[in-house]
Design an enzyme around this catalytic site. Structure first.
Site: not given
Ligand code: HSE
Length: 346
Positions: A100, A124, A129, A131, A200
């Protein structure tokens, strides 16, 4: 040229390799030929691994092998991931990734490089994750105007806030529990500070609005200052506190609103019911209306599931998506003053 390379044999890399061999026949049926993993690149050796003979340490072997069609970059971090990705795409080798940070910072450049070399750059696994939100935005909703995205995009902070609320734990104890259970990293700064969610939401916003929104432009507030008193206050309002990432844009405006912050989320909002390590993304689109996507946003097999979906797509399509991000300046972002107290999610 039908072979794969996996760059990085950590949690996501090993999950990808295991899942690939588990689902190989299904993938072969889908793409019409039987693919195989030729190399696994890592600085370490794995003498106990059934895949130890595939492990190599020299990246140039991969970039110079004409059999390699797709590489999965699951190393994380900017270096050497950026250099490796550019070198592969320049040679027409598609790259799929869970990285990311790299996508959020260099997405526009890497997508353009893939397009110029008639290959794919797919990510993706970078957001949400398991989804399937990236392909939903790029392909399924491509004929919609997307107004707003609201998401709980970080499992660690969602777990901490859930434990603070349900068990009355103070922030530090809830964080320690998340670390003991292996959800939070030893250094949980990127999660706690909201930086992970900012990366994200900048990826989702860049796809939705077609412009490269840099993660450093996202006004970001973490959860470290959320107190038990804040929790009780939200409860008294019939609400919960959630770390929510929001991006929105009116169709008649060039300006984009984007933020990550602990929000007061009323119990009649669907995001209020996304607890523990789960993630969810809510999308408001012109034709489709409101959509909600829920699932495991992290972990070995959920993330590997998204990486494998991209590998399968990269082996079948050649640059079929029109996912191109225009470079833009920071003045596209709506600047908001620092607000007193916690904002309410609408
Ligand atoms: N550290 C991230 C989380 C991991 O806790 O969502 C997944 O990107």
């Amino acid at each position: 040229m039908r072979k794969l390379a996996i760059l990085g044999f950590g949690t996501v890399g090993s999950g990808t390799v295991e899942s690939f061999y588990h689902h190989k026949e299904k993938i072969a049926k889908r793409i019409g030929f039987t693919p195989d993993i030729k190399y696994i690149l890592d600085i370490r050796d794995f003498p106990e691994s059934p895949y130890k003979d595939k492990v190599i340490h020299d990246f140039s072997v991969i970039e110079n092998d004409p059999e390699i069609a797709v590489a999965a970059e699951v190393m994380g971090g900017l270096n050497p991931a950026l250099d490796f990705t550019k070198r592969l795409l320049s040679k027409g080798i598609s790259v799929v990734t869970s990285n990311k940070e790299l996508v959020a910072r260099h997405g526009a450049e890497l997508l353009a490089l893939a397009k110029a070399n008639n290959c794919s750059y797919l990510f993706e696994a970078s957001t949400g994750g398991a989804i399937p939100i990236i392909r939903t935005l790029t392909d399924s909703l491509s004929s919609n105007y997307i107004y707003k995205i609201q998401g709980i995009l970080n499992g660690t902070t969602n777990f901490i806030l859930t434990k603070m609320r349900e068990e009355g734990l103070p922030f530090n104890e809830a964080l320690k529990l998340a670390q003991d259970l292996g959800y939070a990293e030893k250094d949980p700064t990127a999660d706690i500070s909201g930086a992970d969610s900012a990366r994200k939401i900048s990826i989702l916003a860049s796809i939705a609005f077609g412009k490269h929104i840099k993660p450093e432009w996202v006004k970001t507030v973490g959860i470290d200052r959320v107190t038990s008193e804040d929790m009780a206050y939200a409860e008294s309002l019939g609400a919960k506190i959630k770390l929510v990432a929001v991006a929105s844009k009116e169709s008649d405006s060039d300006k984009i609103f984007i933020t990550v912050a602990p929000y007061i989320v009323c119990n009649n909002h669907q995001l209020a019911h996304v607890d523990d390590v789960f993630n969810a993304v809510m999308v408001d689109a012109s034709g489709a209306g409101r959509l909600m996507f829920y699932g495991q946003g992290a972990g070995k097999l959920p993330t590997a599931s998204a990486v494998l979906a991209d590998i399968t797509a990269a082996l079948t399509e050649t640059n079929s998506s029109d996912n191109v991000w225009e470079e833009c300046e920071e003045d596209i972002i709506i600047k908001t003053d620092g607000e007193e107290g916690l904002p309410i999610l609408e």
